[in-house]
Design an enzyme around this catalytic site. Structure first.
Site, PDB file in Angstrom:
ATOM      1  N   CYS A 123      -0.084   1.340  -9.965  1.00 17.10           N
ATOM      2  CA  CYS A 123      -0.892   0.695 -11.009  1.00 17.10           C
ATOM      3  C   CYS A 123      -1.793  -0.387 -10.428  1.00 17.10           C
ATOM      4  CB  CYS A 123       0.011   0.133 -12.102  1.00 17.10           C
ATOM      5  SG  CYS A 123       0.808   1.431 -13.056  1.00 17.10           S
ATOM      6  N   GLU A 124      -2.670   0.004  -9.523  1.00 19.74           N
ATOM      7  CA  GLU A 124      -3.660  -0.889  -8.924  1.00 19.74           C
ATOM      8  C   GLU A 124      -4.911  -0.075  -8.616  1.00 19.74           C
ATOM      9  OE1 GLU A 124      -3.008  -3.947  -6.479  1.00 19.74           O
ATOM     10  OE2 GLU A 124      -0.881  -4.227  -6.875  1.00 19.74           O
ATOM     11  N   ARG A 128      -1.487   3.064  18.945  1.00 18.14           N
ATOM     12  CA  ARG A 128      -2.258   3.929  18.045  1.00 18.14           C
ATOM     13  C   ARG A 128      -2.640   5.254  18.702  1.00 18.14           C
ATOM     14  NH1 ARG A 128      -5.406   1.989  13.764  1.00 18.14           N
ATOM     15  NH2 ARG A 128      -5.294  -0.088  14.703  1.00 18.14           N
TER      16      ARG A 128
END
Length: 421
Positions: free
Chosen positions: A346-347, A278
């Protein structure tokens, strides 16, 4: 520090305007800075100066071949967690002696692949895994070098989904059982014990959990040596966090992390391996997305982007924060307003931020998600049959597309319809 700065009112990646890339590539896309990747790798390498060491990039953070090849050229090793990542590392020119194989569920075919292609060590995580690896190595007539991943039961004080060093986590063997597990490993004919492995979690913002874990590892090293094991290598994992939110207190720097390693393990006579991912890649990358619509809702405004949760899943999966900035620098003193920043999937979970204070934006504008270089593109999917987001690498005033956006035909043609349908 990164190399994504405003110049003449336009956000640049090094010397390339991100708007120029957007015009050629389209949005959304990921963009990485080679200068930032190099700077962050060298910070870790320099932090361990004076110790025999190897910095292995944790490939799960970012595994594009261009990034791996660039880091390999700087002398990086690779930490892989699958056969696919091993194949990527080898294809990027990383020799087997600079690859460590981690992961709780290595398959026999993955073990065979690494033994055939060359491996620095397997970081084994259970007795059944040790037995399987010994059997494969014996069958092949080779010896597999191993460390055993010990779970020190240290609370990393990070998000529950990325904590790996507590007793309830699935990783490693309890440190209380280390002596009997190492004794078992020493009896297996296909294995050679070379060291100890520990990794307590990701996005740590405090050195104290590391210090606690490493002290336990130092004590274990002395105990195992007294038992007759040749402990010459300590794999300390990764996990050092990055500052995702501008203005908040910054996590420890690599130089501070390195100083702590010197203090706790500098006199133990072991080669040190670390596996940052990271901190090398995170701030070396941004995701750029375009504004499709600005929608007024009940008591809130929505900024609807063409980037979605399938392109950058961290906010939906981890409630993660990413700073969001416009590609065109706001005028001084411009009044910001709250937006719910969302994607078109679509969430309801396809939400990047709620009530985020941003300067006024319109359809056709573009924004950049900072700190998106790690666990961004590698976790992307084609959910809703949305093409995988392309990736771009910048060096100075040059840029290159290092992964293209697939066409709908390419995506659809991967499917095969059986003759009986």
């Amino acid at each position: 520090m990164d190399h994504f700065l405003y110049k003449d009112g336009v956000l640049h990646a090094e010397d390339v305007p991100l708007a120029e890339i957007a015009a050629q590539v389209g949005t959304p896309f990921y963009c990485y800075s080679t200068a930032t990747l190099e700077r962050h790798f060298r910070l870790f390498d320099e932090a361990l100066e004076g110790l025999d060491h190897l910095v292995c990039f944790a490939m799960k953070a970012a595994s594009n071949q261009a990034i791996l090849t660039f880091l390999a050229g700087l002398g990086a090793g690779m930490d892989v967690v699958s056969g696919g990542e091993y194949a990527r590392a080898r294809a990027a020119g990383v020799p087997g002696e600079r690859i460590v194989f981690s992961g709780v569920g290595k398959t026999r075919s993955e073990m065979r692949m690494a033994l055939e292609g060359g491996i620095r060590q397997f970081n084994v995580e259970s007795e059944p895994e040790m037995e399987a690896l010994s059997a494969i190595a014996s069958e092949m007539g080779v010896i597999a070098p191993i460390t055993v991943r010990v779970n020190p039961d240290v609370d990393a004080k990070t998000h529950a989904k990325i904590a790996t060093g507590k007793a309830e986590n699935k990783f490693g063997i309890p440190i209380s059982r280390a002596r009997e597990v190492y004794a078992h490993a020493a009896r297996l004919p296909g294995l050679k014990v070379v060291g100890i492995d520990v990794h307590i979690g990701s996005q740590l913002t405090d050195l104290e959990p590391f210090r606690q874990a490493y002290r336990k590892v130092a004590d274990l090293t002395r105990t195992l040596r007294a038992d007759g094991h040749d402990i010459s290598r300590l794999d300390l994992g990764g996990g050092l966090g990055i500052p995702y939110e501008h203005g908040n207190s910054a996590p420890p720097l690599p130089v501070e992390y390195g100083r702590m390693i010197h203090e706790e393990l500098g006199d133990i006579g072991c080669e040190i391996e670390i596996e940052p991912g990271r901190l090398i890649a995170g701030n070396a990358g941004v995701m750029v997305a375009g504004v499709i619509y600005v929608k007024s809702g009940e008591g809130r405004d929505f900024l609807i982007l063409d980037g979605a949760m399938n392109d950058l899943i961290r906010p939906a999966m981890y409630d993660a924060h990413h700073d969001i900035v416009p590609l065109n620098e706001p005028a001084p003193g411009v009044e910001k307003r709250p937006y719910d920043v969302v994607g078109p999937v679509c969430e309801t979970g396809d939400t990047f931020a709620r009530a985020r204070q941003l300067p006024p934006l319109e359809a056709g504008d573009a924004v950049a998600f900072r700190g998106a270089g790690a666990y961004g593109a590698v976790m992307a999917s084609e959910y809703n049959t949305r093409p995988l987001v392309p990736e771009v690498l910048v060096k100075g005033d040059q840029f290159a597309v290092i992964r293209s956006r697939p066409t709908f035909d390419e995506m659809i043609n991967r499917d095969t319809i059986p003759p009986w349908v």
